[in-house]
Design a protein around this motif. Structure first.
Motif, mmCIF file in Angstrom:
data_model
loop_
_atom_site.group_PDB
_atom_site.id
_atom_site.type_symbol
_atom_site.label_atom_id
_atom_site.label_comp_id
_atom_site.label_asym_id
_atom_site.label_seq_id
_atom_site.Cartn_x
_atom_site.Cartn_y
_atom_site.Cartn_z
ATOM 1 N N GLU A 78 23.715 6.212 4.852
ATOM 2 C CA GLU A 78 22.824 5.636 3.847
ATOM 3 C C GLU A 78 22.083 4.434 4.421
ATOM 4 N N HIS A 79 22.800 3.588 5.156
ATOM 5 C CA HIS A 79 22.189 2.396 5.744
ATOM 6 C C HIS A 79 21.116 2.793 6.752
ATOM 7 N N ARG A 80 21.402 3.782 7.571
ATOM 8 C CA ARG A 80 20.432 4.239 8.573
ATOM 9 C C ARG A 80 19.181 4.804 7.898
ATOM 10 N N ALA A 81 19.377 5.587 6.838
ATOM 11 C CA ALA A 81 18.234 6.140 6.110
ATOM 12 C C ALA A 81 17.395 5.019 5.498
ATOM 13 N N ARG A 82 18.054 3.993 4.968
ATOM 14 C CA ARG A 82 17.332 2.868 4.379
ATOM 15 C C ARG A 82 16.542 2.106 5.443
ATOM 16 N N VAL A 83 17.150 1.885 6.599
ATOM 17 C CA VAL A 83 16.471 1.175 7.689
ATOM 18 C C VAL A 83 15.268 1.973 8.181
ATOM 19 N N ILE A 84 15.427 3.272 8.333
ATOM 20 C CA ILE A 84 14.312 4.121 8.787
ATOM 21 C C ILE A 84 13.172 4.090 7.772
ATOM 22 N N GLU A 86 12.492 1.644 5.651
ATOM 23 C CA GLU A 86 11.866 0.321 5.711
ATOM 24 C C GLU A 86 10.969 0.192 6.936
ATOM 25 N N GLU A 87 11.400 0.740 8.065
ATOM 26 C CA GLU A 87 10.569 0.705 9.267
ATOM 27 C C GLU A 87 9.284 1.505 9.071
ATOM 28 N N ALA A 88 9.387 2.647 8.427
ATOM 29 C CA ALA A 88 8.194 3.456 8.165
ATOM 30 C C ALA A 88 7.238 2.717 7.230
ATOM 31 N N ALA A 89 7.778 2.052 6.210
ATOM 32 C CA ALA A 89 6.929 1.289 5.292
ATOM 33 C C ALA A 89 6.257 0.131 6.032
ATOM 34 N N ARG A 90 6.998 -0.537 6.901
ATOM 35 C CA ARG A 90 6.436 -1.636 7.691
ATOM 36 C C ARG A 90 5.329 -1.129 8.617
ATOM 37 N N ARG A 91 5.567 0.021 9.235
ATOM 38 C CA ARG A 91 4.576 0.605 10.124
ATOM 39 C C ARG A 91 3.286 0.966 9.358
ATOM 40 N N ARG A 92 3.437 1.566 8.164
ATOM 41 C CA ARG A 92 2.268 1.889 7.336
ATOM 42 C C ARG A 92 1.504 0.624 6.954
ATOM 43 N N TRP A 93 2.238 -0.443 6.604
ATOM 44 C CA TRP A 93 1.597 -1.699 6.232
ATOM 45 C C TRP A 93 0.807 -2.273 7.402
ATOM 46 N N ARG A 94 1.391 -2.225 8.611
ATOM 47 C CA ARG A 94 0.688 -2.728 9.799
ATOM 48 C C ARG A 94 -0.578 -1.921 10.077
ATOM 49 N N GLU A 95 -0.493 -0.598 9.941
ATOM 50 C CA GLU A 95 -1.666 0.248 10.173
ATOM 51 C C GLU A 95 -2.762 -0.031 9.155
ATOM 52 N N GLU A 96 -2.376 -0.208 7.880
ATOM 53 C CA GLU A 96 -3.365 -0.534 6.854
ATOM 54 C C GLU A 96 -4.010 -1.893 7.135
ATOM 55 N N ARG A 97 -3.185 -2.843 7.540
ATOM 56 C CA ARG A 97 -3.695 -4.180 7.863
ATOM 57 C C ARG A 97 -4.647 -4.120 9.063
ATOM 58 N N GLU A 98 -4.272 -3.320 10.049
ATOM 59 C CA GLU A 98 -5.117 -3.159 11.230
ATOM 60 C C GLU A 98 -6.461 -2.546 10.852
ATOM 61 N N GLN A 99 -6.440 -1.529 9.997
ATOM 62 C CA GLN A 99 -7.687 -0.901 9.551
ATOM 63 C C GLN A 99 -8.542 -1.874 8.752
ATOM 64 N N LEU A 100 -7.892 -2.727 7.995
ATOM 65 C CA LEU A 100 -8.618 -3.709 7.191
ATOM 66 C C LEU A 100 -9.279 -4.777 8.068
ATOM 67 N N HIS A 101 -8.580 -5.238 9.110
ATOM 68 C CA HIS A 101 -9.082 -6.319 9.957
ATOM 69 C C HIS A 101 -9.911 -5.843 11.147
ATOM 70 N N ARG A 102 -9.907 -4.584 11.414
ATOM 71 C CA ARG A 102 -10.622 -4.079 12.586
ATOM 72 C C ARG A 102 -12.131 -4.382 12.561
ATOM 73 N N PRO A 103 -12.839 -4.157 11.445
ATOM 74 C CA PRO A 103 -14.279 -4.465 11.451
ATOM 75 C C PRO A 103 -14.557 -5.936 11.763
ATOM 76 N N MET A 104 -13.723 -6.824 11.231
ATOM 77 C CA MET A 104 -13.906 -8.243 11.485
ATOM 78 C C MET A 104 -13.695 -8.548 12.968
ATOM 79 N N ARG A 105 -12.671 -7.981 13.557
ATOM 80 C CA ARG A 105 -12.406 -8.197 14.982
ATOM 81 C C ARG A 105 -13.546 -7.661 15.839
ATOM 82 N N CYS A 106 -14.033 -6.496 15.472
ATOM 83 C CA CYS A 106 -15.144 -5.905 16.229
ATOM 84 C C CYS A 106 -16.386 -6.795 16.138
ATOM 85 N N TYR A 107 -16.627 -7.365 14.961
ATOM 86 C CA TYR A 107 -17.783 -8.236 14.766
ATOM 87 C C TYR A 107 -17.668 -9.464 15.660
#
Length: 118
Positions: A78-84, A86-107
């Protein structure tokens, strides 16, 4: 020599069970439930209201030891499933954040390159 056919017995399977073998007690079940929440003997025994020395004595019983191992495996699965998850949710959040900030960085990168060329 001829073999004598043996009659079928319906009660053999029922009679193989040892009547002296007992099931887990309520105290043992209560401890195992606490042990599933966190597989450490001292806190689980405190939570169940049982002395930890009693738990170590119960470990001599193979059924209790097996149930304790199963509770530990269940906790870690159960603990391993919960950690996995949470890691997937964190990864999705980072990707969304990256997509959000990418145009600004490119500019700003384009501005820096233009300033360098001057």
């Amino acid at each position: 020599m001829s073999t004598i056919p043996l009659p079928q017995c319906d009660s053999c399977d029922r009679n193989l069970r040892n009547p002296h073998i007992r099931e887990l007690s309520d105290r043992q079940r209560r401890f195992l439930e606490a042990y599933r929440q966190g597989p450490t003997i001292a806190p689980a025994s405190r939570l169940a209201g049982i002395n930890r020395a009693t738990v170590y004595r119960w470990l001599a019983d193979f059924r209790f030891a097996d149930a304790m191992r199963a509770a530990s495996v269940e906790f870690y699965q159960e603990h391993r499933a919960r950690v996995i998850a949470e890691e997937a949710a964190r990864r999705r959040w980072r990707e969304e954040r990256e997509q959000l900030h990418r145009p600004m960085r490119c500019y700003y990168l384009a501005l820096a390159r233009a300033a360098r060329r001057r």
